[in-house]
Design a protein around this motif. Sequence first.
Motif: not given
Length: 312
Positions: A4-6, A34-35, A37-42, A54
Amino acid sequence: MAAPLRQPHALLSRRIQLAAGLAVRRRPGSISHRDEVIAYLQRYADQLDADIRTQTRVREVGYGDGVFRLSLEGGGELEARAVVAATGTFGRPYLADLPGLEGYAGTVLHAADYRVPEPFTGQRVVVVGAGNSAVQIATEIAERAQVTLAARHPVRFARRQTLGRDLHWWLTRTGLDTLPIGRFLRTPPTQLVIDDGRYRAAVAAGRPDRRPLFTGISDTKVIWSDGSAEEVDTVLLATGYRPARPGLSRPARRPRRIRASAPSRGHVAHTPGTGLRRPGVAAQPVLELPARSGPGRRPDSAARRGPPDPLR
Protein backbone atom coordinates in the motif's frame (compact mmCIF):
# COMPACT_ATOMS: atom_id res chain seq x y z
CA MET A 1 1.29 -9.09 -4.40
CA ALA A 2 1.49 -5.35 -3.89
CA ALA A 3 2.22 -2.95 -1.03
CA PRO A 4 0.00 0.00 0.00
CA LEU A 5 0.86 3.69 -0.07
CA ARG A 6 2.09 4.20 3.47
CA GLN A 7 3.57 7.68 3.75
CA PRO A 8 0.90 10.28 4.57
CA HIS A 9 3.18 13.19 3.66
CA ALA A 10 3.91 11.95 0.15
CA LEU A 11 2.63 13.76 -2.92
CA LEU A 12 2.39 11.90 -6.21
CA SER A 13 3.42 14.49 -8.75
CA ARG A 14 3.75 12.23 -11.78
CA ARG A 15 0.95 11.87 -14.29
CA ILE A 16 -0.93 8.70 -13.37
CA GLN A 17 -1.89 6.02 -15.86
CA LEU A 18 -5.64 5.69 -15.34
CA ALA A 19 -7.70 2.55 -15.83
CA ALA A 20 -11.31 1.66 -16.48
CA GLY A 21 -12.19 5.22 -17.48
CA LEU A 22 -11.78 6.48 -13.91
CA ALA A 23 -9.97 9.67 -12.98
CA VAL A 24 -8.21 10.88 -9.87
CA ARG A 25 -10.42 13.51 -8.28
CA ARG A 26 -8.24 16.53 -7.55
CA ARG A 27 -8.27 20.29 -7.74
CA PRO A 28 -7.62 21.63 -11.27
CA GLY A 29 -3.94 22.33 -11.83
CA SER A 30 -2.86 20.62 -8.62
CA ILE A 31 -0.86 17.46 -8.13
CA SER A 32 -2.47 14.35 -6.72
CA HIS A 33 -2.23 13.84 -2.97
CA ARG A 34 -1.80 10.45 -1.36
CA ASP A 35 -5.43 10.37 -0.14
CA GLU A 36 -6.75 11.20 -3.64
CA VAL A 37 -4.75 8.36 -5.19
CA ILE A 38 -5.92 5.89 -2.52
CA ALA A 39 -9.54 6.93 -3.11
CA TYR A 40 -9.05 6.33 -6.86
CA LEU A 41 -7.58 2.87 -6.22
CA GLN A 42 -10.47 1.99 -3.92
CA ARG A 43 -13.02 3.00 -6.56
CA TYR A 44 -11.14 0.99 -9.15
CA ALA A 45 -11.00 -2.08 -6.88
CA ASP A 46 -14.77 -1.84 -6.33
CA GLN A 47 -15.30 -2.30 -10.07
CA LEU A 48 -13.12 -5.39 -10.35
CA ASP A 49 -14.52 -8.89 -10.36
CA ALA A 50 -11.62 -10.19 -8.27
CA ASP A 51 -10.85 -11.82 -4.95
CA ILE A 52 -8.84 -9.04 -3.29
CA ARG A 53 -7.11 -10.02 -0.04
CA THR A 54 -5.51 -7.27 1.99
CA GLN A 55 -3.17 -7.73 4.96
CA THR A 56 -1.99 -10.96 3.33
CA ARG A 57 1.74 -11.44 2.90
CA VAL A 58 3.25 -14.03 0.54
CA ARG A 59 6.11 -15.88 2.21
CA GLU A 60 7.23 -18.09 -0.65
CA VAL A 61 6.31 -18.92 -4.25
CA GLY A 62 6.90 -22.44 -5.55
CA TYR A 63 6.35 -23.90 -8.99
CA GLY A 64 5.76 -27.46 -10.10
CA ASP A 65 3.54 -29.56 -12.36
CA GLY A 66 2.43 -26.42 -14.18
CA VAL A 67 1.04 -24.74 -11.04
CA PHE A 68 2.29 -21.97 -8.76
CA ARG A 69 1.89 -22.54 -5.01
CA LEU A 70 1.98 -19.47 -2.80
CA SER A 71 2.66 -19.99 0.90
CA LEU A 72 1.14 -17.26 3.07
CA GLU A 73 2.44 -15.94 6.36
CA GLY A 74 0.30 -17.22 9.21
CA GLY A 75 -0.58 -20.36 7.28
CA GLY A 76 -2.59 -21.07 4.19
CA GLU A 77 -1.73 -21.64 0.56
CA LEU A 78 -2.96 -20.47 -2.83
CA GLU A 79 -2.60 -22.14 -6.22
CA ALA A 80 -2.59 -20.41 -9.60
CA ARG A 81 -1.51 -20.97 -13.18
CA ALA A 82 0.00 -17.47 -13.36
CA VAL A 83 1.45 -15.02 -10.84
CA VAL A 84 1.94 -11.27 -11.22
CA ALA A 85 4.48 -9.82 -8.79
CA ALA A 86 3.22 -6.24 -8.49
CA THR A 87 5.40 -5.44 -5.49
CA GLY A 88 6.79 -2.27 -7.04
CA THR A 89 10.17 -0.72 -6.43
CA PHE A 90 9.43 0.98 -3.10
CA GLY A 91 8.68 -2.13 -1.05
CA ARG A 92 12.03 -2.60 0.69
CA PRO A 93 13.66 0.41 2.41
CA TYR A 94 17.35 0.66 1.59
CA LEU A 95 19.54 1.17 4.66
CA ALA A 96 22.77 2.71 3.42
CA ASP A 97 26.07 1.40 4.80
CA LEU A 98 27.22 4.55 6.59
CA PRO A 99 30.41 4.90 8.64
CA GLY A 100 29.83 3.95 12.28
CA LEU A 101 26.05 3.59 11.95
CA GLU A 102 26.02 0.02 13.28
CA GLY A 103 27.38 1.26 16.63
CA TYR A 104 25.10 4.30 16.97
CA ALA A 105 23.29 4.31 20.32
CA GLY A 106 20.56 6.76 19.32
CA THR A 107 17.46 6.25 17.19
CA VAL A 108 17.80 5.18 13.55
CA LEU A 109 14.81 5.04 11.24
CA HIS A 110 14.08 5.09 7.53
CA ALA A 111 11.91 7.61 5.72
CA ALA A 112 9.40 4.78 5.16
CA ASP A 113 8.70 4.84 8.91
CA TYR A 114 8.24 8.60 9.12
CA ARG A 115 4.72 9.88 9.70
CA VAL A 116 4.57 13.25 11.50
CA PRO A 117 7.17 15.67 12.90
CA GLU A 118 5.79 16.00 16.44
CA PRO A 119 7.77 13.09 18.00
CA PHE A 120 11.02 14.89 17.06
CA THR A 121 10.18 18.13 18.89
CA GLY A 122 13.26 19.53 20.62
CA GLN A 123 15.59 16.85 19.26
CA ARG A 124 18.84 17.06 17.34
CA VAL A 125 18.13 15.26 14.05
CA VAL A 126 20.29 14.36 11.06
CA VAL A 127 18.45 13.47 7.85
CA VAL A 128 20.68 11.55 5.42
CA GLY A 129 19.94 12.06 1.73
CA ALA A 130 19.53 14.74 -0.92
CA GLY A 131 16.33 13.75 -2.74
CA ASN A 132 12.70 14.78 -2.47
CA SER A 133 11.90 12.74 0.64
CA ALA A 134 15.04 13.89 2.46
CA VAL A 135 14.42 17.57 1.81
CA GLN A 136 10.67 17.45 2.49
CA ILE A 137 11.02 15.52 5.76
CA ALA A 138 13.97 17.60 6.96
CA THR A 139 12.10 20.84 6.27
CA GLU A 140 9.01 19.60 8.08
CA ILE A 141 10.92 18.43 11.18
CA ALA A 142 13.00 21.65 11.21
CA GLU A 143 9.89 23.55 12.30
CA ARG A 144 10.14 21.74 15.65
CA ALA A 145 13.75 20.60 15.99
CA GLN A 146 17.35 21.35 15.00
CA VAL A 147 17.88 19.47 11.75
CA THR A 148 20.84 18.90 9.45
CA LEU A 149 20.51 17.55 5.92
CA ALA A 150 23.62 15.43 5.29
CA ALA A 151 24.67 14.02 1.90
CA ARG A 152 27.74 13.52 -0.24
CA HIS A 153 26.64 16.08 -2.82
CA PRO A 154 24.67 19.34 -2.77
CA VAL A 155 20.90 19.36 -3.09
CA ARG A 156 19.84 20.12 -6.66
CA PHE A 157 16.47 21.77 -7.17
CA ALA A 158 14.19 21.84 -10.20
CA ARG A 159 11.36 24.35 -10.59
CA ARG A 160 8.02 22.66 -10.23
CA GLN A 161 6.32 25.00 -12.68
CA THR A 162 7.52 26.87 -15.77
CA LEU A 163 5.24 29.22 -17.70
CA GLY A 164 2.31 28.00 -15.60
CA ARG A 165 2.87 24.32 -16.42
CA ASP A 166 4.12 21.56 -14.13
CA LEU A 167 7.57 20.13 -14.85
CA HIS A 168 6.08 16.71 -15.52
CA TRP A 169 3.75 18.24 -18.11
CA TRP A 170 6.77 19.60 -19.99
CA LEU A 171 8.61 16.28 -19.76
CA THR A 172 5.59 14.40 -21.10
CA ARG A 173 4.95 16.83 -23.95
CA THR A 174 8.60 16.84 -25.06
CA GLY A 175 9.00 13.07 -24.75
CA LEU A 176 11.83 13.42 -22.23
CA ASP A 177 9.69 11.69 -19.60
CA THR A 178 10.40 8.23 -21.03
CA LEU A 179 13.59 8.91 -22.95
CA PRO A 180 15.78 5.75 -22.86
CA ILE A 181 18.88 7.54 -21.59
CA GLY A 182 20.27 4.70 -19.51
CA ARG A 183 22.34 3.14 -22.29
CA PHE A 184 24.29 6.39 -22.67
CA LEU A 185 25.11 6.96 -18.98
CA ARG A 186 27.90 5.42 -16.95
CA THR A 187 26.26 6.37 -13.65
CA PRO A 188 22.65 7.30 -12.74
CA PRO A 189 21.85 11.03 -12.79
CA THR A 190 21.55 12.96 -9.56
CA GLN A 191 17.99 13.05 -8.30
CA LEU A 192 16.39 16.48 -8.53
CA VAL A 193 14.20 17.94 -5.79
CA ILE A 194 10.97 19.21 -7.36
CA ASP A 195 10.30 22.52 -5.64
CA ASP A 196 7.80 25.35 -5.73
CA GLY A 197 10.24 27.59 -3.87
CA ARG A 198 9.54 26.67 -0.27
CA TYR A 199 12.23 24.00 0.11
CA ARG A 200 14.99 25.99 -1.56
CA ALA A 201 14.13 28.92 0.73
CA ALA A 202 14.12 26.71 3.82
CA VAL A 203 17.54 25.22 3.05
CA ALA A 204 18.94 28.67 2.21
CA ALA A 205 17.68 29.91 5.60
CA GLY A 206 19.35 27.00 7.40
CA ARG A 207 16.10 25.27 8.37
CA PRO A 208 17.37 22.59 7.81
CA ASP A 209 21.06 23.38 7.53
CA ARG A 210 23.16 21.54 4.98
CA ARG A 211 26.41 19.66 5.66
CA PRO A 212 28.59 17.04 3.96
CA LEU A 213 27.93 13.48 5.09
CA PHE A 214 29.44 12.67 8.48
CA THR A 215 32.63 10.61 8.55
CA GLY A 216 31.83 8.48 11.58
CA ILE A 217 29.71 7.91 14.68
CA SER A 218 30.82 7.32 18.26
CA ASP A 219 28.07 6.18 20.62
CA THR A 220 25.51 9.00 20.28
CA LYS A 221 27.88 11.49 18.66
CA VAL A 222 28.15 12.19 14.94
CA ILE A 223 31.62 13.10 13.70
CA TRP A 224 31.56 15.72 10.94
CA SER A 225 34.08 16.15 8.14
CA ASP A 226 35.83 19.01 9.99
CA GLY A 227 36.56 16.67 12.92
CA SER A 228 33.96 18.12 15.28
CA ALA A 229 31.62 15.79 17.19
CA GLU A 230 28.00 16.47 18.11
CA GLU A 231 25.33 14.69 20.12
CA VAL A 232 22.48 13.56 17.88
CA ASP A 233 19.15 12.08 19.00
CA THR A 234 17.95 10.64 15.68
CA VAL A 235 19.49 9.69 12.35
CA LEU A 236 16.76 9.44 9.69
CA LEU A 237 17.75 7.68 6.46
CA ALA A 238 16.07 8.99 3.31
CA THR A 239 18.24 6.68 1.24
CA GLY A 240 15.75 5.17 -1.15
CA TYR A 241 14.30 1.70 -1.74
CA ARG A 242 15.00 -1.56 -3.47
CA PRO A 243 12.49 -3.88 -5.17
CA ALA A 244 10.78 -6.39 -2.86
CA ARG A 245 10.10 -9.73 -4.53
CA PRO A 246 9.24 -12.22 -1.78
CA GLY A 247 9.95 -15.76 -2.90
CA LEU A 248 10.89 -14.62 -6.42
CA SER A 249 14.60 -13.86 -6.05
CA ARG A 250 15.58 -16.95 -8.06
CA PRO A 251 13.36 -17.37 -11.14
CA ALA A 252 13.41 -20.71 -12.92
CA ARG A 253 15.04 -19.19 -16.01
CA ARG A 254 16.47 -15.87 -17.02
CA PRO A 255 13.51 -13.60 -17.88
CA ARG A 256 13.00 -12.17 -21.33
CA ARG A 257 11.08 -8.98 -22.02
CA ILE A 258 7.67 -8.75 -23.66
CA ARG A 259 5.11 -6.02 -24.07
CA ALA A 260 2.42 -5.75 -21.43
CA SER A 261 -0.91 -6.99 -22.76
CA ALA A 262 -2.72 -3.91 -21.46
CA PRO A 263 -1.85 -0.33 -22.57
CA SER A 264 1.13 0.74 -20.50
CA ARG A 265 4.26 2.82 -20.57
CA GLY A 266 6.39 -0.02 -19.31
CA HIS A 267 7.14 -3.63 -19.94
CA VAL A 268 6.89 -6.75 -17.88
CA ALA A 269 9.53 -9.39 -17.35
CA HIS A 270 8.31 -12.87 -18.26
CA THR A 271 9.74 -16.24 -17.35
CA PRO A 272 8.97 -18.40 -20.41
CA GLY A 273 6.82 -21.42 -19.78
CA THR A 274 5.87 -20.55 -16.20
CA GLY A 275 3.30 -17.75 -16.39
CA LEU A 276 5.34 -15.53 -14.07
CA ARG A 277 5.03 -11.78 -14.66
CA ARG A 278 7.14 -9.14 -12.95
CA PRO A 279 6.39 -5.52 -13.87
CA GLY A 280 9.65 -3.80 -14.79
CA VAL A 281 10.99 -0.27 -14.95
CA ALA A 282 11.72 -0.24 -18.67
CA ALA A 283 10.14 3.14 -19.36
CA GLN A 284 9.89 4.78 -15.98
CA PRO A 285 9.84 8.58 -16.08
CA VAL A 286 13.30 10.12 -16.16
CA LEU A 287 12.92 11.97 -12.85
CA GLU A 288 11.90 8.80 -11.00
CA LEU A 289 14.69 6.55 -12.19
CA PRO A 290 17.36 7.45 -9.60
CA ALA A 291 14.99 6.50 -6.79
CA ARG A 292 14.31 3.11 -8.30
CA SER A 293 16.85 0.88 -10.00
CA GLY A 294 18.79 3.34 -12.12
CA PRO A 295 18.16 4.66 -15.63
CA GLY A 296 17.74 2.61 -18.72
CA ARG A 297 15.34 0.37 -20.55
CA ARG A 298 16.53 -2.83 -18.87
CA PRO A 299 16.44 -3.46 -15.11
CA ASP A 300 19.09 -6.16 -15.48
CA SER A 301 21.52 -3.70 -17.11
CA ALA A 302 20.94 -1.31 -14.22
CA ALA A 303 21.71 -4.10 -11.80
CA ARG A 304 25.02 -4.79 -13.51
CA ARG A 305 26.00 -1.15 -13.04
CA GLY A 306 25.06 -1.38 -9.35
CA PRO A 307 22.40 0.56 -7.42
CA PRO A 308 22.34 4.36 -7.67
CA ASP A 309 23.95 6.36 -4.90
CA PRO A 310 20.98 7.48 -2.73
CA LEU A 311 23.11 10.14 -1.05
CA ARG A 312 23.84 12.05 -4.25
